[in-house]
Design an enzyme around this catalytic site. Structure first.
Site, mmCIF file in Angstrom:
data_model
loop_
_atom_site.group_PDB
_atom_site.id
_atom_site.type_symbol
_atom_site.label_atom_id
_atom_site.label_comp_id
_atom_site.label_asym_id
_atom_site.label_seq_id
_atom_site.Cartn_x
_atom_site.Cartn_y
_atom_site.Cartn_z
ATOM 1 C CG HIS A 204 31.080 -11.158 36.478
ATOM 2 N ND1 HIS A 204 32.381 -10.791 36.295
ATOM 3 C CD2 HIS A 204 30.443 -10.873 35.319
ATOM 4 C CE1 HIS A 204 32.532 -10.287 35.081
ATOM 5 N NE2 HIS A 204 31.363 -10.330 34.470
ATOM 6 C CG ASP A 238 20.176 -2.468 34.645
ATOM 7 O OD1 ASP A 238 19.751 -2.247 33.499
ATOM 8 O OD2 ASP A 238 19.729 -1.902 35.657
ATOM 9 C CG LEU A 239 25.798 -8.039 31.296
ATOM 10 C CD1 LEU A 239 25.236 -9.436 31.499
ATOM 11 C CD2 LEU A 239 26.427 -7.895 29.913
ATOM 12 C CG ASP A 240 28.042 -8.958 34.407
ATOM 13 O OD1 ASP A 240 27.460 -9.992 34.780
ATOM 14 O OD2 ASP A 240 28.820 -8.917 33.432
ATOM 15 C CB ALA A 241 24.401 -3.593 36.915
#
Length: 296
Positions: A204, A238-241
């Protein structure tokens, strides 16, 4: 050394044992006794006791030529020891002599792709890059130049489910040890996150959890930040988690334009992704709940 010629000599071959379990007395003694009992020559030993969760982690590497058995027998015998640590124990035994495979998912940005391809070509990467899957053809010639197959899967409006089904079919056909989203710019559906849990890795272009979503460098520029960074993490629904494997930052100042930040950010992304994928392939990353322990 080409992408298909990665190998290890007998002197360098290791059996790598990783373990996570509820902490208690006697774990290290039991591990040491087991390894000594099979004649294991320990070359690396790392431990961590998490006082918050009460969980114990370790990674042990032993010379394969010091143990008179196959990795399958070694794994079977260690299973008896692991059972002593309770049903919650999570463990793995791997063989560095076994060739590992990686599949890369890409879009249009080339910096992460070219870095990983070059590392594999130079023999500096502990795996073979089996294939690259792209939702655009922009990086096809770059990929095939390294002798790596490129699979084009278009993502048309209303056709994402079918496209992801084709991506899954291609990727699973290579049975990879890691599926790397090298700036893929597509959100994996929950079913793929589950199917590739623990081996899907994303880079990311932001120092998560700050500036998530699109155009993070422009968000950072608008806020006048003094540090920019990148995050390598496991992919979850869970997006970007997902659990974070590696992060790094670079200092900037008011003289930097948004374009300057993008350029410097790309440098950080390539290094952070390469380190994160390498540590994953070397079984240096142990995951417990939403956190990781990384034995570097």
């Amino acid at each position: 050394m080409s992408n298909s010629q990665i190998s290890s000599g007998d002197d360098d071959r290791r059996f790598v044992l990783t373990l996570g379990c509820p902490d208690r007395t006697g774990i290290v003694a039991a591990l040491s006794g087991f390894l000594a009992g099979v004649g294991g020559w320990i070359t690396e030993a790392a431990y961590h006791s998490d006082q918050t969760t009460g969980w114990f982690f370790t990674r042990q590497a032993v010379r394969a030529d010091s143990i008179g058995m196959s990795v399958e027998e070694f794994r079977s015998r260690f299973a008896e020891v692991a059972a002593m640590f309770g049903p919650e124990a999570e463990w793995q035994v791997s063989d560095t002599g076994a060739e590992k495979s990686v599949v890369l998912l890409v879009s249009k940005d080339s910096h992460c792709l070219t870095d990983l391809l070059a590392r594999a070509e130079r023999g500096e990467f502990p795996a073979r890059i089996s294939a690259v899957v792209g939702n655009h053809r922009d990086l096809e010639s770059m990929t095939t130049r390294f002798g790596v197959p490129f699979h084009y899967v278009p993502f048309t409006p209303g056709g994402k489910d079918e496209a992801f089904g084709e991506v899954r079919r291609i990727v699973d056909g290579y049975d990879p040890d890691a599926v790397v989203l090298a700036r893929f710019m597509q959100i994996l559906p929950p079913e793929l996150c589950e199917a590739w849990a623990g081996k899907a890795i994303n880079i990311h272009h932001s120092f998560l959890p700050s500036f998530v979503g699109a155009r993070p460098y422009h968000q950072a520029f608008d806020r006048g930040v003094k540090l920019i960074g990148a995050t390598c993490h496991y992919v979850t629904a869970d997006l970007d988690a997902g659990p974070i494997i590696e992060q790094d930052v670079s200092r900037i100042n008011h003289e930097y334009s948004a374009a300057d930040m993008v350029r410097q950010g790309r440098d950080i992304e390539t290094l952070v992704l390469a380190r994160g994928v390498r540590w994953h392939l070397e079984h240096r990353v142990l995951v417990h709940d939403r956190k990781t322990v990384v034995f570097q």
